[in-house]
Write a protein that holds these residues in place. Sequence first.
Motif, short mmCIF file in Angstrom:
data_model
loop_
_atom_site.label_atom_id
_atom_site.label_comp_id
_atom_site.label_asym_id
_atom_site.label_seq_id
_atom_site.Cartn_x
_atom_site.Cartn_y
_atom_site.Cartn_z
N ALA A 230 38.64 -12.03 -26.64
CA ALA A 230 38.34 -13.25 -25.86
C ALA A 230 37.30 -12.97 -24.78
O ALA A 230 36.42 -13.81 -24.51
CB ALA A 230 39.63 -13.78 -25.22
N ASP A 234 33.69 -14.77 -24.67
CA ASP A 234 33.29 -15.49 -23.46
C ASP A 234 32.00 -14.94 -22.87
O ASP A 234 31.60 -15.32 -21.77
CB ASP A 234 34.43 -15.41 -22.43
CG ASP A 234 34.25 -16.42 -21.30
OD1 ASP A 234 33.91 -17.60 -21.61
OD2 ASP A 234 34.39 -16.05 -20.12
N TRP A 300 36.42 -10.05 -14.76
CA TRP A 300 36.38 -11.29 -15.56
C TRP A 300 37.73 -12.00 -15.54
O TRP A 300 37.81 -13.23 -15.49
CB TRP A 300 35.98 -10.93 -16.99
CG TRP A 300 36.08 -12.05 -17.98
CD1 TRP A 300 35.21 -13.07 -18.18
CD2 TRP A 300 37.15 -12.24 -18.94
NE1 TRP A 300 35.65 -13.89 -19.20
CE2 TRP A 300 36.84 -13.40 -19.68
CE3 TRP A 300 38.32 -11.54 -19.24
CZ2 TRP A 300 37.67 -13.89 -20.70
CZ3 TRP A 300 39.15 -12.00 -20.26
CH2 TRP A 300 38.81 -13.17 -20.98
#
Length: 419
Positions: A230, A234, A300
């Motif tokens: 993910a 992203d 993040w």
Amino acid sequence: MRTSLSPRRADADLATLYARVRGLSEALVAPLSDADASVQSMPDASPAKWHLAHTSWFFETFVLRDGVPGYALFDDRFPFLFNSYYEAEGSRHARDRRGMITRPSLAEVLAYRRHVDAALIAALCDLPTAIRELVTLGCHHEQQHQELLLTDLLHLMAQNPVEPAVWTGGAKVPVGMPGRLGWLEHPGGVVEIGHDGAGFAFDCETPRHQTLLAPHALADRTVTNGEWAAFIADGGYADPRHWLSDGWAWVKGNAIAAPLYWEQREGGWTRFGLDGRRAIDPAAPVTHVSFYEADAYAAWAGARLPTEAEWEVAAAPFDPAGGNQLDAAGPVEPRPATEGHGFYGDVWEWTGSAYRPYPGFRAAEGAVGEYNGKFMSGQCVLRGSSCATPRGHSRASYRNFFYPHQRWQFTGLRLAKDL
Ligand SMILES: [Fe+2]
């Protein structure tokens, strides 16, 4: 290092440890040809044959040569070939040219091991205490090299376009979803970390000392492959806001876009392991990420890496011999957590702490004083243990360390946050 056991029982325990450790090293190389065991894939990695010989040189030098009157070296050329970094032991072969040592052969190195084993076992009961402690140190040293042998072998096989599997018959990777992430809260305050003196520890784990923690929480498991995918999806590797300056330079300079050994194939992300290439398991801990990547992921995710003190306090109640660690030769790899908090096994966990001496640290006496202290510059601490760590090797106070760009070990991460 001292025990309260009777001398005879302590001798038997040390002989058992020695035999177990030496036997596992040879089981790990059983599937290898002489060529497999001789090639060096990068300066950071060593040939399997060199690991087998160097660990024997350690016992031969610091136990047999120094502690057994009349011991004759197996081959007086070997100290030059198989000394790693001990300046006190004189000149040595260049580290980045270990792959040029095609001779002695693997068979000759195995004969060297048998010679050292026979001499050491014969002498064990009569060794002075200080030398016996070096036998214990040598066993823990060889366990460290067993992990390096596996990760160096994985790196070597990954350079081969046909991607050979060293071992087959590994468990088929199940396709699961990452487990829910929980948080283990700590109110902060003065705590103690460092080795408490019971059993073996390396010098860098001492002295035990007080340190102050701020209120914080640690994730109750490590970051998974699914979560890492993910991060990639992203644009995590393409956004400099997540990255330390050195990390961003490393990403751009080396075109890094995924963990080491990951490749996108038709059907999704795959990884290369000692059992060949397979689909990633989304629920398994992510591994082969550098400190830079771990730090960027944490940024993040709106979190940070734990400090080593936070990690040690949280892990202290758990069994360091638990989890997915190395028991026997085979296709080791991180597996989805099924129980507990996963502080041990699967992957080493990057911390935000620099590998520096604890207050009051003193390196061990003699040549083995070069073991840890001289490496306390520019490296980061990792805690726990991995699927390639021999079971019984690690403990809560254990400090592993690597440079921030390195990622060929089984390295992953756990998130932390301030409260
Ligand atoms: Fe070593």
